[in-house]
Design an enzyme around this catalytic site. Structure first.
Site, mmCIF file in Angstrom:
data_model
loop_
_atom_site.group_PDB
_atom_site.id
_atom_site.type_symbol
_atom_site.label_atom_id
_atom_site.label_comp_id
_atom_site.label_asym_id
_atom_site.label_seq_id
_atom_site.Cartn_x
_atom_site.Cartn_y
_atom_site.Cartn_z
ATOM 1 N N GLU A 75 15.842 21.426 26.902
ATOM 2 C CA GLU A 75 16.783 22.487 26.533
ATOM 3 C C GLU A 75 18.163 21.900 26.261
ATOM 4 O O GLU A 75 18.724 21.190 27.109
ATOM 5 C CB GLU A 75 16.905 23.522 27.653
ATOM 6 C CG GLU A 75 15.613 24.237 27.989
ATOM 7 C CD GLU A 75 15.806 25.242 29.126
ATOM 8 O OE1 GLU A 75 15.026 26.193 29.192
ATOM 9 O OE2 GLU A 75 16.734 25.069 29.950
ATOM 10 N N CYS A 76 18.722 22.188 25.113
ATOM 11 C CA CYS A 76 20.101 21.855 24.767
ATOM 12 C C CYS A 76 20.394 20.381 25.060
ATOM 13 O O CYS A 76 19.909 19.510 24.362
ATOM 14 C CB CYS A 76 21.071 22.799 25.490
ATOM 15 S SG CYS A 76 22.716 22.857 24.727
ATOM 16 N N GLY A 77 21.167 20.070 26.097
ATOM 17 C CA GLY A 77 21.463 18.679 26.402
ATOM 18 C C GLY A 77 20.224 17.849 26.635
ATOM 19 O O GLY A 77 20.178 16.662 26.291
#
Length: 456
Positions: free
Chosen positions: A337-339
């Protein structure tokens, strides 16, 4: 890092009125007014007086809850009438009310900002409101602003106002005298740089990055103790859910989920980990920054965080990058997720323009931008993992980077605001990756399918 354990408190039996508990929603006319500092200081004030304090955060947020948890001594859950849903919020408030002497809810952005807003949360659950207003550069306009906050839209529960950043006693008098009769005066806080909380591009620093956090909060708590707001707020009753929640299936029983958690990967909702436990999973933690190998596990979750601040260290840890590539080649289910997703591209370019080699599970480059690239709620339906008509996973996006990849998204998230296409969701082999931060309780079985070995 300390291990996370699911909550063990038991809510009242279904259908009971629930305990009436002093409760306050702390809001503001905008971000940057000091509501996180005030909420944390109130939690610290009452916790050090021996009270059991439970704190919630309105809206999607990973950073403020760490500060509020440090102040209260208990995990902080999110309340968002769309992302978490009203039923989830009611159940968590009732659970907190069963044990708490005080419940605090920190708002998000301005009181009336967003759909749904913090004001909507106050109305839905009958929460008295404290409006924190940065008043250093105003006098009688303070009263006009307070009047607008209290009377905009549908009626709100009773409101009090705390003046922040006040210069002198005379200044405080002007502010108090400007208030309409139906808005309470909660006191005035003087400017105090020593009690402020530092921030960067994604928000405030996390609690574990501030070794003097408790000293800062104690300083602010001392100031609040002498003000009207230092007293307990009115009590609110939180009925238990109408029907008890039956134990759900445990499709992750006898499976171990390894979660990345360190300075680069820290955006984890406590409710997500609780959901994994409820699904039967064993949870272990690892650090992509420090560890050279992955723990023995059946699935990986790389949550969001700050890989862009640790690009040099991530790139230097060739053993971990190789371990991630082997796990992917072996078909280990991976959610990024994301990072967490950013760390799996070929290359990450930080804000200074420096390129860092990442794990290479996703082709292409992710590049930090000077301005916010995306923010908002997102709904995700995962093809092959969720039956037709299944409830989408809900979550949100908030990032300053952009991706450049030849990989085509398997699907796009959807904005609930207007139904427009949202963030790309990539699937390659056993990896599912996106900028979307998912709230696992919105569809636990979809999470179990994702982490249970079913590849896209």
């Amino acid at each position: 890092m300390p291990e996370h354990h699911p909550a063990t408190t038991t809510p009242p039996p279904a259908g009971t009125p629930g305990r009436a508990v002093p409760t306050l929603l702390v809001a503001a006319p905008a971000s940057g007014q000091g509501k996180t500092t005030v909420t944390a200081a109130l939690a610290r004030l009452h916790a050090r007086q021996g009270r059991t304090v439970r704190v919630f955060k309105t809206g999607p947020d990973f950073l403020d809850p760490t500060l509020l948890a440090a102040a209260s001594g208990a995990p902080v859950h999110s309340i968002d009438l769309w992302m978490t849903g009203e039923a989830d919020a009611r159940a968590r408030l009732a659970e907190a009310a069963a044990v708490a002497d005080l419940i605090l809810v920190e708002g998000v952005m301005g009181l009336h900002d967003g759909t749904p807003s913090s004001a909507d949360v106050a109305r839905r659950f009958g929460l008295p409101v404290l409006a924190v207003i940065q008043a250093g550069a105003m006098a009688q306009t303070f009263g006009a602003l307070a009047h607008g906050l209290a009377h905009y839209g549908a009626p709100l529960p009773p409101m009090r106002v705390l003046a922040n950043g006040v210069g002198t006693a005379r200044h405080a008098d002007l502010l108090r005298e400007s208030l309409p009769a139906d808005i309470g005066w909660a006191g005035a806080l003087a400017r105090d740089a020593a009690a402020s909380l530092p921030e960067r591009h994604l928000g405030l620093f996390s609690a574990d990055e501030l070794p003097d956090l408790i000293d800062r909060l104690d300083r602010m708590a001392d100031a609040l103790e002498a003000l009207p707001i230092g007293q307990l707020p009115p009590a609110v009753s939180f009925p238990a859910p109408a029907a008890p929640t039956a134990p759900g299936p445990r499709p992750l029983a006898r499976k171990t989920v390894a979660i990345a958690r360190d300075d680069a990967f820290r955006f984890i909702y406590p409710a997500n980990v609780d959901t994994l436990f409820a699904l039967g999973a064993n949870v272990v933690w690892f650090s992509p920054l420090r560890d050279r190998t992955l723990p023995a596990c059946d699935a990986l979750w790389l949550p969001g965080g700050y890989p862009e601040l640790h690009g040099t260290t991530l790139a230097a840890n060739a053993d971990m990058r190789a371990a991630l590539r082997r796990a992917h080649a072996d078909g280990l289910p991976i959610l990024a997720e994301c990072g967490g997703m950013m760390a799996l591209f070929d290359t990450l370019v930080d804000k200074e323009g420096v390129s860092h080699q990442m794990a290479g599970l996703l082709p292409g480059t992710v590049t930090m931008q000077r301005r916010l690239a995306a923010i908002g709620h997102q709904a995700v339906t995962l093809p092959g993992l969720m039956p037709d008509g299944d409830e989408p996973l809900r979550g949100h996006t908030f990032h300053y980077s952009k991706t450049d990849s030849p990989l085509e998204p398997v699907v796009r998230a959807v904005s609930p605001r207007d139904g427009a296409p949202g963030e790309a969701v990539y699937q390659t082999g056993s990896l599912t990756a996106s900028y979307v931060h998912l709230y696992f309780p919105t569809n636990p079985l979809a999470i179990a399918a994702l982490l249970g070995g079913k590849a896209g």
